[in-house]
Each structure stands twice: as C-alpha cells, then as structure tokens.
Design a protein around this motif. Sequence first.
Motif, PDB file in Angstrom:
ATOM      1  N   VAL A  69       0.843  -1.198   0.000  1.00  0.00           N
ATOM      2  CA  VAL A  69       0.000   0.000   0.000  1.00  0.00           C
ATOM      3  C   VAL A  69       0.876   1.244   0.000  1.00  0.00           C
ATOM      4  N   THR A  70       1.852   1.306   0.903  1.00  0.00           N
ATOM      5  CA  THR A  70       2.822   2.399   0.921  1.00  0.00           C
ATOM      6  C   THR A  70       4.210   1.805   1.103  1.00  0.00           C
ATOM      7  N   GLU A 253       3.395   6.608  -5.714  1.00  0.00           N
ATOM      8  CA  GLU A 253       3.857   6.744  -4.326  1.00  0.00           C
ATOM      9  C   GLU A 253       3.414   8.069  -3.726  1.00  0.00           C
ATOM     10  N   ALA A 256      -0.288   8.098  -2.969  1.00  0.00           N
ATOM     11  CA  ALA A 256      -0.600   7.310  -1.773  1.00  0.00           C
ATOM     12  C   ALA A 256      -0.172   8.043  -0.502  1.00  0.00           C
ATOM     13  N   LYS A 260      -2.583   9.231   2.413  1.00  0.00           N
ATOM     14  CA  LYS A 260      -2.363   8.702   3.765  1.00  0.00           C
ATOM     15  C   LYS A 260      -2.247   9.823   4.780  1.00  0.00           C
ATOM     16  N   PHE A 287      -4.397   3.702 -10.189  1.00  0.00           N
ATOM     17  CA  PHE A 287      -4.161   3.438  -8.768  1.00  0.00           C
ATOM     18  C   PHE A 287      -4.464   1.971  -8.443  1.00  0.00           C
ATOM     19  N   PHE A 291      -1.709  -0.596  -6.937  1.00  0.00           N
ATOM     20  CA  PHE A 291      -1.799  -1.000  -5.525  1.00  0.00           C
ATOM     21  C   PHE A 291      -2.760  -2.151  -5.270  1.00  0.00           C
ATOM     22  N   PRO A 295      -8.747   3.914  -5.068  1.00  0.00           N
ATOM     23  CA  PRO A 295      -8.445   5.057  -4.208  1.00  0.00           C
ATOM     24  C   PRO A 295      -9.438   5.190  -3.052  1.00  0.00           C
ATOM     25  N   TYR A 298      -8.551   2.608  -0.472  1.00  0.00           N
ATOM     26  CA  TYR A 298      -7.321   3.006   0.203  1.00  0.00           C
ATOM     27  C   TYR A 298      -7.596   4.077   1.244  1.00  0.00           C
ATOM     28  N   CYS A 302      -7.024   4.247   5.330  1.00  0.00           N
ATOM     29  CA  CYS A 302      -6.241   5.304   5.981  1.00  0.00           C
ATOM     30  C   CYS A 302      -7.019   5.966   7.102  1.00  0.00           C
TER      31      CYS A 302
END
Length: 304
Positions: A69-70, A253, A256, A260, A287, A291, A295, A298, A302
């Motif tokens: 994810v990150t 990156e 993300a 985050k 995205f 990943f 989004p 994700y 977060c």
Amino acid sequence: MVRSPFAAAQFDRWISDVNQICGPFSAEPLEGKFSGDIHKMGGGAIDMSRVSIRGARLVRGRNEIRQCVTPEFFCVFQLQGTSRVEQAGNRSILQTGDIVLVDSALPFSFTYDHESRQISLILPRAVIERTLNLSGIELGVRIPSHSHIASVANRLIAEAAHYDSLDEEEGAAIVDSLIMLIKPSVIRSLSDSSPNERIFLQAASFIQNHIGEPELSARMVATTTGVSVRSLYRAFAVRSLTVSGYIKTRRMEMCADYMKTSKGKLSLTEVGYRFGFASPSAFSTAFKQYFGVTPTGYCKNCAV
C-alpha cells in the motif's frame, strides 16, 4: 533442487513470517542447508525485526511492490555473517557491522549463502521524504562498519532493541536521529557522481518537482535538463529502471502518501488532477492497477 517435505514446510513457514512482519517478499532456497527465523523487536514504537537466514535469496520484485500500500524504506544492520544486496544497479557485500538502505518501492534482493543475522528497521517513507532528497539517495550501497557513522548507528539501534516500552514519541525521535545520522553516507553530491549518475539525479529531481504535470515524459525531462533522450534512457538503465516506469512509480507513491497524510479527508478528483492524471477515471484505474485497491478503498483504510 529437491527438498524434503519437512525442509519445504520450514522454508514456507519462514517466508510466510517474513511477509507478515516485513511485507510482501518472494524467496527461493539456495544450495545447502536452509535455516531461517524472524521476530519483532523494540515494541510497537519502532518497526524493527531480527532476521536469521542461511541458504536463501529474498526478493522484492514488481509483483510484491504492487501489493504494498505504501512502500517504505528498510535500513538493514548486518549483525553477524555476510549477505549480498542488490538494488538500482548497485551490488554490495555486507559484513558484520555494515549498514545498507534500500527502497521497497524499487526491486531489490538479499542473498544469504551462509549463516547471517541482521536487524531490519522499517523507515516510514514520509519521514525519509521530509529529511532526505529522494533523488540523491544511494540505494544498495553499504555504509562500512569501520566508519564513525556506522559505529554510532549500530550502538543506537542495539540500545533501542533492548526496550519494549518505548512510546510513539520516543520511537519517532530514534528514527529521526538515525536518518540524520546516516544522511551523509547515503546522499551523493552531484560533483562526486558519474555522468550517468548526474543525469539521473537531475532528472529525478525534475520529475519530483513536476509530477503534477500531465505531459511529463522522457522527452520533456530530457529537454528541460539539457540532455538527449538517449542519454536519459541510459542513465536510468544503469539503475535497471525506465523513465516512464520511474515517473509512474513516483506518481503512485506520492498519491498514496498524500492520501495517507490526509487520513482520507480529501477529494479524490482533486488528488488525481494534483498528480497529473487527465481524469478521475484514469486516476482510479492506474491506482488500482498499481496497488490492487481503489483510491476509495485506500482512503477508507487510511481513515481507520
């Protein structure tokens, strides 16, 4: 290589533990007897683990990167034995007391022909970006044990590993101190670089600063930095990278990280345009391909 059912089960259990503690990796056994063990250290305030391996090659490739994810950074401290690390065209043999920094957003591998013990410390990407110039980081290059920086850094981490009751503020202070400590050893100045390295660093810096421009391309980077497209391609190929792939990776990156940091409290349309996507649908598709999650999904993770 034929392995007994017991040896195969031991190997599978080890790589499963590695994936659970350190994130997605693949691995392959080498000739000779395999042994492997990994366990967490330092409590919850520092993401650190002690790893013992023999007879295996540990890999984070493109498939594993897409599952992250990150993608964070790993700072690896060689405690005993030797290992080999490869990233971005650099290859280093680590011996007792050596240290190396690797970026899990780019392919890398560790090879353990003989018994090896390491401490692996995960450094948050946001902290690295705040402290270092990402485009100038030397990845996969050892910080030798005889240097003052390695000596102090090893003592800092050895001491931190003894404590299981560090709070988040104390853990963050240790991580910040370590990054500042190793900074002179992992940042290469342009004056000390080869021509290919200088081109790469200049291009990477330009990409970082213009990631939100939809027309960002190899030709645009080459024209702006004053080199030919062929020279630009060559500078990236030395690090086993392509220009388009690097732009895509950095774009993903940075998206993300931005999402985050916001804890999901932002407009996904705004995020897409901010980072150079022509439309919300193009952003969402890219995205998810990178990943493995939308989004929206994700952002929900977060916000938890």
